[in-house]
Scaffold this active site. Sequence first.
Site, PDB file in Angstrom:
ATOM      1  N   ASP A  79       1.094  -1.271  -0.370  1.00 29.81           N
ATOM      2  CA  ASP A  79       0.092   0.057  -0.513  1.00 29.81           C
ATOM      3  C   ASP A  79       0.903   1.221   0.376  1.00 29.81           C
ATOM      4  O   ASP A  79       2.217   1.297   0.342  1.00 29.81           O
ATOM      5  CB  ASP A  79      -0.109  -0.033   1.714  1.00 29.81           C
ATOM      6  CG  ASP A  79      -2.047   0.987   1.510  1.00 29.81           C
ATOM      7  OD1 ASP A  79      -2.353   1.509   0.295  1.00 29.81           O
ATOM      8  OD2 ASP A  79      -1.550   1.974   2.295  1.00 29.81           O
TER       9      ASP A  79
ATOM     10  N   ASP B 149      -1.641  -1.006   6.133  1.00 26.88           N
ATOM     11  CA  ASP B 149      -1.782   0.125   7.519  1.00 26.88           C
ATOM     12  C   ASP B 149      -3.018  -0.034   7.494  1.00 26.88           C
ATOM     13  O   ASP B 149      -3.045   1.191   8.975  1.00 26.88           O
ATOM     14  CB  ASP B 149      -0.658   1.020   7.888  1.00 26.88           C
ATOM     15  CG  ASP B 149      -1.206   2.484   6.567  1.00 26.88           C
ATOM     16  OD1 ASP B 149      -1.449   1.954   5.738  1.00 26.88           O
ATOM     17  OD2 ASP B 149      -1.138   3.766   7.574  1.00 26.88           O
TER      18      ASP B 149
ATOM     19  N   ASP C  49      -6.905  -2.024   3.278  1.00 23.87           N
ATOM     20  CA  ASP C  49      -6.543  -2.966   3.087  1.00 23.87           C
ATOM     21  C   ASP C  49      -6.202  -4.374   3.392  1.00 23.87           C
ATOM     22  O   ASP C  49      -5.690  -5.285   3.910  1.00 23.87           O
ATOM     23  CB  ASP C  49      -4.086  -2.132   4.158  1.00 23.87           C
ATOM     24  CG  ASP C  49      -4.193  -1.458   2.917  1.00 23.87           C
ATOM     25  OD1 ASP C  49      -4.380  -1.108   1.701  1.00 23.87           O
ATOM     26  OD2 ASP C  49      -2.993  -0.512   3.881  1.00 23.87           O
TER      27      ASP C  49
END
Length: 631
Positions: free
Chosen positions: A335, A528, A532
């Site tokens: 990410d 995080d 996600d």
Amino acid sequence: MEITSNTHGHSHHHTHGNWPIVLYFIGLMLAILAFFTSPSIISAILYITASLLAGYHVILIEGISETIEHSKIAQRFTPNSHLLMGLAAIGSAIMGNYGESALLVLIFAGAHLLEDYVEGRSKRDINALLAMNPTTARLLLDDESTEVVDVHTLNVGDHLLVLNGDSIPIDGIIIAGTTTVNESSINGESLPKDKTVGDAVFASTINVTDSFKMKVTKLHKDTVFSKITQLVQQNQANQAPITTKIQHIEPLYVNAVLIMIALFMVFMPLLFNWSWSESVQRGLTLLVAASPCALAATSISASLSATSNLARHGVLSRGSAYLAKFADIEAIAFDKTGTLTSGQPQVVHSFFNNDYPHEFLFNVIVAMERQSNHPLAKAIVNFFDPTEIFDLEVENQIGKGLTSYFNDDLYQIGKPDSFNLVDPTIHAYQQQWSQEGQTVVFVAVNHHVVGLIGLRDEPSPHAKNAIHYFNQQQVHTTLLTGDAQLTGDAIGKQLGIEEIIAHVMPDDKSKLIQKHQQHYGYTAMVGDGVNDAIALVSADVGIAMGEGTDVAVEVSDLVLMKNDLNRLIHTHQLAKKMKRIIQQNIGFAMFIVALLVTGTLLDKTNITSSILIHEGSTLVVILNGLRLLND
């Protein structure tokens, strides 16, 4: 609501509390007491009691009971190594070797309980995720008053009021008002978005600035955020227990040993004129020799040492199975916001012409931005160093920016599309910085643009090292981001990432991870945020940044307690070494079994020597694994 996923190597996962450990230590104390007691009926009773207590959970519950249970399911005899060790211990006790029987139980049960402690149960709790989903909404009634209702009772077409600071309760569109919304829980984008009439808003996102009215467009169960929780639950439920090669062949191995021992005991007296007593005695010795004591500890010391090592370096692991998979990854996806970047925008560039004194202009800019709660404002205030603090009245015009009058001059800070006439030099900088993925704001005096500021969520200091390392390891690197393509390209190219995929929604991330798994093999995901969560669960190894959301941490297999991707490099190196050590231990343990079986067939060993050699080999295996403590 709690969802659990069993990921331990065996299939015998029930909730037993701490009593198996208590019984084991009571049994250990009794065995020590029996050792210092002269051989007598009392020492025999103490050894037998010690064996029953220490081995009750591992041998009776997980050996005999689960062999029966699994055999019923498979509709064929499906024993495990626990049963083998139990029969060896029982046989030793029947032959009067109570001490050897207790020693065998204590070694095996101790190793197994330690394994349970180290690897634990992978409980992927999504309570934090569900808690983020709003439960109530302010329903607008016909007389324009509001009533707080449960979000589950809302219907498509209902009108709601959303106040400043509220979580948006459900998906819909704005019908009155303008505001700024933080949508990071949905798309992971660090910068809030300006919203006005006709724009879509999503459940669980945060209304940052002003109140607005909205119309419901989806039922609660169909919102984007609800889909995230549903997919996380589905992926968790579909997680199969990690099975190793040893566990695949375990029933075959145990069956083969039992058949071999039975044939040995029956045919040896007929072929070599042994007495039945001698045949049984040697058969039990052979049973002990074939029992995989060291094999039971092959991964224990290595995984415990690796786990301790990683904990010292700020990395938490849910089990050695995930570390072993991480050692074999062929692809890793990252990410962007909060993972490869700090998650906070920073001023990257600024340019001002000489129409106004820069020092004075910077003082005005800081005075205006200090009165805004927008993340860009904080970055601008931190960047410029004012020489004088002005007290200004500032108006925040949603969609346009900040305006203020000072000394009869109008000052504006806002989006480029809020201004018509722009100097060619400033326009050129705007084009260049925008292509580099920067968010650009203009500064104007009396409607004349005198400068611009470029901001971007910059890569973290350690991100480039991590990407370079995995590229060197021939692990395919991918950036998955909900940001615009220009922003993703700018960060990805700066870091050297091989593949950059932008405009990615949460469920898209999960699908992309699955495609990577099909194309490359084992795939890890590093993230995080809530957005996600699905991808973290779908990946073979989910890795969370510890300073991220609770949800990401809860559903991940590895957690970097500090957002330092250098620790990810250390984790991968340690995982590869752990896997090598476990393979070494397995080879050594099987060699010892072969050696003892051969020695028994040649009448060179007995039960006592077999147990001592097993114990010695177990010690070697443990010491080999402990090498990981100092890496």
